[in-house]
Design an enzyme around this catalytic site. Sequence first.
Site, PDB file in Angstrom:
ATOM      1  CG  HIS A 294     -33.825   4.493 -46.481  1.00 21.38           C
ATOM      2  ND1 HIS A 294     -32.471   4.342 -46.283  1.00 21.38           N
ATOM      3  CD2 HIS A 294     -33.973   5.652 -47.198  1.00 21.38           C
ATOM      4  CE1 HIS A 294     -31.826   5.355 -46.837  1.00 21.38           C
ATOM      5  NE2 HIS A 294     -32.718   6.155 -47.411  1.00 21.38           N
ATOM      6  CD  GLU A 295     -37.287   6.915 -48.751  1.00 14.58           C
ATOM      7  OE1 GLU A 295     -37.327   8.126 -48.443  1.00 14.58           O
ATOM      8  OE2 GLU A 295     -36.352   6.419 -49.422  1.00 14.58           O
TER       9      GLU A 295
ATOM     10  CG  HIS B 184     -34.892  10.135 -45.336  1.00 10.74           C
ATOM     11  ND1 HIS B 184     -33.649  10.497 -44.864  1.00 10.74           N
ATOM     12  CD2 HIS B 184     -34.659   9.253 -46.356  1.00 10.74           C
ATOM     13  CE1 HIS B 184     -32.710   9.880 -45.554  1.00 10.74           C
ATOM     14  NE2 HIS B 184     -33.296   9.110 -46.456  1.00 10.74           N
TER      15      HIS B 184
END
Length: 435
Positions: free
Chosen positions: A24-25, A28
């Site tokens: 998920h990170e 980003h």
Amino acid sequence: MTVLAFVIGIALMVVGLAVSIALHELGHLWPAKKFGVRVGQYMIGFGPTLWSTRKGETEYGFKAIPLGGYISMAGMYPPSPRDGAALPAGEGRAGRAGGGFFATMVQDARAANDETLEGRDDERVFYRLSVWKRVVIMLGGPIMNFLFAIVLFSILFSAIGIQTATSTVSALSECVPATASAECAPGDPQAPAAAAGLQPGDRIVSADGAPVSTFADLAAVVQASPAQQLTLVVEREGTQETISVTPATVEAAGADGTAQEVGFLGVRPAVEYVRQPIWAGAQAAVENAGAVAGIIWQLPVKVYDTAVSLVTGQERDPDGPLSIVGAGILAGEVAAVDAPILNRVAGFLGLLASLNIALFVFNLIPLLPLDGGHVVVALWDGLKRTWARLFRRPPPKPVDASKLVPVTFVVFIALAVMGGILIIADLVNPVSILS
């Protein structure tokens, strides 16, 4: 259920959650760096740092509480107004207390944001990016969870397969019972399949000319043909044979609940893993996302119902929301259940895939501090700029999301309360696959 297997299942879920957060990170991080934003930290977990290393301008590491993660981007908000930029955190422009608790929160958020800037003309900051780049960065995290879920579902459905009742005979009924669900009684006639010479291990290829690959295909033909002779093509030890059989007539409940006469053959199917088409994983991810979205928008009501069941001791809704603690308990039960190892692996993959779908949908909620909230801020900024261009007005100032910190705080508290209720419920009144 062995304690060791249960603990291993929980540990695997913790690792799976850490991988999901890391992806998920990363969703980003990668576009943020690609678009030139300065990223100070990439962290998995919260709380004290357990381990970290610096590569270039970014510190990568793990923290003690593996319940989330974050990247620290420079300039999430515009810099503080010039007339208040030099004031200490918590003071207003006139040098006195800045209007109460929420005003102090806004000023503290601005002060923390200013520390990430290298001057007011810093170009490598998030808020200066075009709208579409900010949206890509914020959607990158949820999309990574969605893609990971597709991979997990694809492994589950296309590499392992779905347990399916096949057209292979595992056992034969000895007789024709009085009803389709009854046990044999003395004097019951011999079952048609046994009388026709079918044997365990036979694979029924076709029934009355219709190809069959699952037990459902076979049952549809047989049940529609009571007392009518059928021709079965059977594969036995590598060769095909043709067998004639006449299904017996028995009574069974129809779709409307009324009794009706159906055909009865007397075979029991072998259950095997049947691999699905490669697109089945993506299809399952989309369907699960829709189902989770149906729960998410009712989340406060669902959590309230969970709290009621916690207080009253009633059984919880098995389709209701779970905390990560509940997911860990289910993972432990999957690992410890008395079943073949492939069944347990399949159960764990399905659980981890569903968790990533939940992360995907949850982070799209259009409220700060969730990713969906940042997307809404970026879109609002873009709408203001488009409006100014259409009416030939000066470009507006960037949207200052730090003003929404009080709303963010309220949302955070609400999520924390709901999460706490779910954690307590998962410890005291858990949802179980064994019940």
